[in-house]
Each structure stands twice: as C-alpha cells, then as structure tokens.
Design a protein around this motif. Structure first.
Motif, mmCIF file in Angstrom:
data_model
loop_
_atom_site.group_PDB
_atom_site.id
_atom_site.type_symbol
_atom_site.label_atom_id
_atom_site.label_comp_id
_atom_site.label_asym_id
_atom_site.label_seq_id
_atom_site.Cartn_x
_atom_site.Cartn_y
_atom_site.Cartn_z
ATOM 1 N N ALA A 191 0.856 -1.195 0.000
ATOM 2 C CA ALA A 191 0.000 0.000 0.000
ATOM 3 C C ALA A 191 0.886 1.236 0.000
ATOM 4 N N ILE A 192 1.438 1.541 -1.167
ATOM 5 C CA ILE A 192 2.307 2.693 -1.347
ATOM 6 C C ILE A 192 1.766 3.513 -2.515
ATOM 7 N N LEU A 193 1.264 4.695 -2.238
ATOM 8 C CA LEU A 193 0.828 5.610 -3.286
ATOM 9 C C LEU A 193 2.039 6.432 -3.707
ATOM 10 N N ARG A 194 2.363 6.354 -5.001
ATOM 11 C CA ARG A 194 3.579 6.984 -5.521
ATOM 12 C C ARG A 194 3.230 8.106 -6.492
ATOM 13 N N ILE A 195 3.831 9.286 -6.265
ATOM 14 C CA ILE A 195 3.680 10.420 -7.179
ATOM 15 C C ILE A 195 5.069 10.999 -7.440
ATOM 16 N N ASP A 196 5.476 11.027 -8.711
ATOM 17 C CA ASP A 196 6.776 11.565 -9.086
ATOM 18 C C ASP A 196 6.606 12.615 -10.183
ATOM 19 N N TYR A 197 7.495 13.600 -10.173
ATOM 20 C CA TYR A 197 7.560 14.565 -11.272
ATOM 21 C C TYR A 197 8.960 14.485 -11.871
ATOM 22 N N GLY A 198 9.031 14.104 -13.154
ATOM 23 C CA GLY A 198 10.307 13.969 -13.825
ATOM 24 C C GLY A 198 10.530 15.063 -14.849
ATOM 25 N N TYR A 199 11.776 15.534 -14.925
ATOM 26 C CA TYR A 199 12.138 16.623 -15.824
ATOM 27 C C TYR A 199 13.357 16.192 -16.633
ATOM 28 N N GLY A 200 13.218 16.183 -17.970
ATOM 29 C CA GLY A 200 14.321 15.762 -18.814
ATOM 30 C C GLY A 200 15.381 16.833 -18.971
ATOM 31 N N ILE A 201 16.658 16.428 -18.896
ATOM 32 C CA ILE A 201 17.756 17.382 -19.025
ATOM 33 C C ILE A 201 18.566 17.152 -20.290
ATOM 34 N N THR A 202 18.149 16.183 -21.125
ATOM 35 C CA THR A 202 18.793 15.963 -22.407
ATOM 36 C C THR A 202 17.966 16.606 -23.519
ATOM 37 N N LYS A 203 18.471 16.565 -24.732
ATOM 38 C CA LYS A 203 17.871 17.267 -25.860
ATOM 39 C C LYS A 203 16.465 16.751 -26.163
ATOM 40 N N ASN A 204 15.543 17.683 -26.459
ATOM 41 C CA ASN A 204 14.157 17.382 -26.838
ATOM 42 C C ASN A 204 13.435 16.539 -25.788
ATOM 43 N N ALA A 205 13.752 16.768 -24.521
ATOM 44 C CA ALA A 205 13.171 15.958 -23.443
ATOM 45 C C ALA A 205 11.774 16.448 -23.078
ATOM 46 N N ASN A 206 11.019 15.548 -22.456
ATOM 47 C CA ASN A 206 9.691 15.874 -21.943
ATOM 48 C C ASN A 206 9.761 16.124 -20.448
ATOM 49 N N ARG A 207 8.610 16.308 -19.854
ATOM 50 C CA ARG A 207 8.486 16.437 -18.404
ATOM 51 C C ARG A 207 7.065 16.030 -18.032
ATOM 52 N N GLY A 208 6.856 15.631 -16.791
ATOM 53 C CA GLY A 208 5.498 15.308 -16.388
ATOM 54 C C GLY A 208 5.428 14.474 -15.131
ATOM 55 N N PHE A 209 4.186 14.301 -14.646
ATOM 56 C CA PHE A 209 3.928 13.525 -13.444
ATOM 57 C C PHE A 209 3.736 12.041 -13.799
ATOM 58 N N VAL A 210 4.128 11.191 -12.857
ATOM 59 C CA VAL A 210 3.929 9.740 -12.973
ATOM 60 C C VAL A 210 3.306 9.252 -11.671
ATOM 61 N N PHE A 211 2.150 8.597 -11.783
ATOM 62 C CA PHE A 211 1.437 8.081 -10.612
ATOM 63 C C PHE A 211 1.511 6.547 -10.626
ATOM 64 N N GLY A 212 1.495 5.941 -9.449
ATOM 65 C CA GLY A 212 1.492 4.487 -9.399
ATOM 66 C C GLY A 212 1.289 3.953 -8.002
#
Length: 420
Positions: free
Chosen positions: A394-415
């Motif tokens: 029972a672990i609610l996971r919320i992460d926000y990732g930010y790309g630092i390489t060329k043409n990278a995306n960013r966004g939240f990941v839930f799980g």
C-alpha cells in the motif's frame, strides 16, 4: 590395542557430552497470527520442532517471513520451559492482504480507468489470486493465480490469463502511427526454490497478437493489420539477498528474465529477448533508504517498429511519456534517495529525489547506437510516497520527472508501490 580402546572410549564420552549439551526445540509457536496458517509457516521454515536450537537459522527464517506478503514484520524469542525444554516463539505482525485496485489516467483519445482486487494470502497460505478490468476506450481484463508453495516448501505454480487491448504509438522514422493492439494469452509458470537465496521459474504461454492501424502514416511494406498466433517459453532466475524492516529495504537482488518467442507465420521471425535487473538497497541512518536499479536487455535485432523494449514513463524513465520509442536493446539506470518525513503508527510519508538515465539500440542498428546522443535520455525529479505499514504494497507513488537531455519531456507519474 590398549591405546585404540582408550581413544574409542574418549570419542564416545566427548560425543555423548556434546549431544547432552545440544538444546533441542520442543515447541515452535507463532504469536500475532490472524489469518495466516501456522501449519503453512511450519512447512516453509527451516527451524523445526525436535531440531537443535540454531540462532543463525532462526535469523534466516525471520528474513523469509518478512518476504511473505502476509507479514509486515517479525521478531523471535526463546522461552525456557520446565525439564530443560525450549520454545521458539515468532512474534509476527500481519498485513492486510485483500487489496483493491483503482487507477485513473488519460490516453491518446480518452480518459481511462482500471479496477480490480487481489488477495495475497488466500486460505492463509500466501497464495495470490486476483484480477482487474480496464477501460481505456477498449475493454481489458486479466485473472492470475500464484502459489509459490503449492506442492511443498520448494515447488509452486502460477496461472495467468490476459485479454489486453490498447491503442499504441509505433514509430517509423520521423512518422508515428497509432495501432490498436490486442493480446490474448494463457500462461503456465512453475517455480522451484533452489535454496534460501535462489529461485528458478520456468513457464510456457500461448497467445494471439493483433495489430490494427488506426491513424497516422505508415511506410510501404509495413502491414496495416496483423493477426498471428505465437508461443513463448520463459525462464526466470532470481537471486535475492534482501532484508526488510517494514518499508525499508537493504541488500542486493538480481532477476534474469529470458524468453524465446516463436510464430506460426513465416513473415514473423522467431526471436529471443532477455534482460537482467540488478537492484541494490542501503539504509541511510534511521530514516533514509538509497535504492538503485540497473537493467541490461537485448533482443533479436529485427528492423521493425514492433521492437520489444519501450521507452516509457511507467517502466524506466519518469517524465518521458507513454511508449515514446522502442528498441532492440536497453541500458537503464535508476537511482533515488527516499527519506521518511513523517511516521505514525500506520501511516508514513516519504519524499524522494531521483535520477533516471537510459539508452536504447535502434531496431536493426549496431551496438554502437547505444552511444548515439539522440538515444540517450536523462531525467531527474522529486516525488512523494504515502505508505500504509499494515497493508501489503500500500504505497501511493507520485513523481515529477524533468528531462535534461535534448528534446526531453516532463510530467507527473502516478502508481502503486515503489518504482523499483
């Protein structure tokens, strides 16, 4: 002759003295059980009634107990009984193991949801049985059964059924086309525990794959529809030397997964895929946990948009997006530091900082494409974990990732559950 008789007498006296000093376990008891069967635990533990007291063996059994889905923590004590008898008592804290599943997210064309339920301690014997229904514009459902100690303390069996539908992007150079992917599979998986640290699983499945082109441009020679029956042979080897203290983990684990897939039609070549996860965890002080995963994978190097290794939010790089790209090889390293900011009786709040980095081999390309700058992706970010200590996973996971390489995306990941 006299000296030989004296030596024999001495040996008998010493042996008798050692045996007399050996303390035997007369009772093996479990305190704190509500659902888990004591008879099941007696079967899988190496500490046995009538055997000599061995603290090393008991410590190993504590780790074995804490690996079970039904047990959140375990300690032991040795109780002296009358007439020099001994009782070993394991003090156990049980998890709640009937776990509902609910997820909600957005897809290419619609919102989606997933509902289900799984019992991880069926009949009090740590048997997992469950299933889910998913709607992402299409209906998907699955049923699974896993009993790692079904036949003995070493032999187990797993059965899985999946009917999966999803709309997935496939990449053709600069172009992307969306296909409806439909997979119907039946799997049988046998497991054997070689020893305390090593487990081998061998499996076989039959499945049908369908691809149906929906939108986007496809190259000449790429089919708009595909319907093929396949067979899959699977081997999983796990080496586990992890120790658990509630949600904290320390130690090393390695999982090798190898698969051979054969097709009934000649246009679909047989292929091999294999990957290995190396995981290392270390406690940092009282409230910290450093976690690492290195995944190395290769497959048959077919020049096809249907390559098996996906670049995906939920699998390897947080923030990159859903099924962004595919390849026939994968090198991924994930590292994160988890710190507990709040711990009450049952609820825990953790924060984490992470770095996810990976590279892929292009379909049909050489191993040197691992080093191409356009194939290398690096993401960093922060997240939060809300943990219930008495409910399994029972672990609610919320992460926000930010790309630092060329043409990278960013966004939240839930799980649900830790990322790795």
């Amino acid at each position: 002759m006299k000296s030989i008789a004296s030596l024999f007498t001495f040996f008998i006296v010493v042996s008798t003295s050692v045996c007399a000093q050996t303390e035997l376990i007369n009772e093996l008891d479990f305190k704190g059980l509500k659902k888990t069967k004591a008879s099941f635990l007696r079967t899988i533990l190496e500490t046995k009634k009538g055997h000599p007291l061995d603290s090393t063996l008991i410590e190993k059994d504590l780790i074995r107990l804490k690996r079970l889905p039904s047990i959140s923590n375990a300690t032991y004590e040795v109780v002296q009984l009358p007439d020099n008898h001994l009782k070993v008592q394991f003090n156990l804290e049980e998890n709640f193991t009937l776990i509902p599943v609910f997820n909600y997210w957005t897809t290419i064309r619609t919102v989606a949801y997933k509902i289900g339920i799984s019992e991880y301690n069926l009949f009090g014997r740590n048997i997992t049985m469950g299933g889910f229904y998913q709607n992402n514009g299409y209906n998907t459902f699955s049923l699974n059964f896993n009993a790692p100690y079904l036949f003995s303390n070493k032999f187990g069996l797993g059965l899985n059924y999946l009917n999966w539908k999803s709309e997935e992007p496939l990449h053709f150079g600069e172009n992307t086309a969306n296909y409806l992917y439909h997979n119907t599979s039946y799997e049988l998986l046998g497991s054997y525990e070689l020893n305390f640290k090593n487990t081998l699983k061998v499996g076989f499945s039959v499945f049908n794959e369908k691809y149906d082109h929906k939108t986007g441009d496809i190259e000449s020679g790429v089919p708009s529809q595909l319907d093929v029956n396949k067979r899959l042979f699977k081997l999983i080897y796990t080496h586990e030397n992890l120790n658990y203290f509630y949600f904290y983990i320390s130690g090393f684990k390695s999982v090798f997964n190898g698969q051979f897939v054969s097709s009934e039609i000649k246009s679909q070549n047989n292929f091999i895929i294999a990957w290995n996860d190396f995981l290392y965890y270390k406690r940092v002080g009282d409230k910290g946990n450093w976690a690492n995963r290195l995944r190395l994978g290769l497959s048959t190097n077919n020049d096809s948009p249907f390559a098996p290794f996906a670049l995906d939010n939920n699998v390897n790089l947080r923030g990159v997006g859903n099924a962004v790209d595919r390849g026939t090889g994968s090198i991924v390293f994930n590292t994160e530091y988890r710190h507990t900011f709040l711990e009450k009786k049952s609820i825990v709040v953790q924060g984490n900082g992470f770095i996810d980095a990976g590279t892929w081999r292009n379909p049909g390309g050489s191993l040197s494409t691992f080093g191409d700058s356009e194939n290398i992706n690096v993401y960093t970010g922060i997240g939060v974990r809300i943990i219930h200590k008495k409910i399994f996973n029972a672990i609610l996971r919320i992460d926000y990732g930010y790309g630092i390489t060329k043409n990278a995306n960013r966004g939240f990941v839930f799980g649900i559950g830790q990322y790795f």
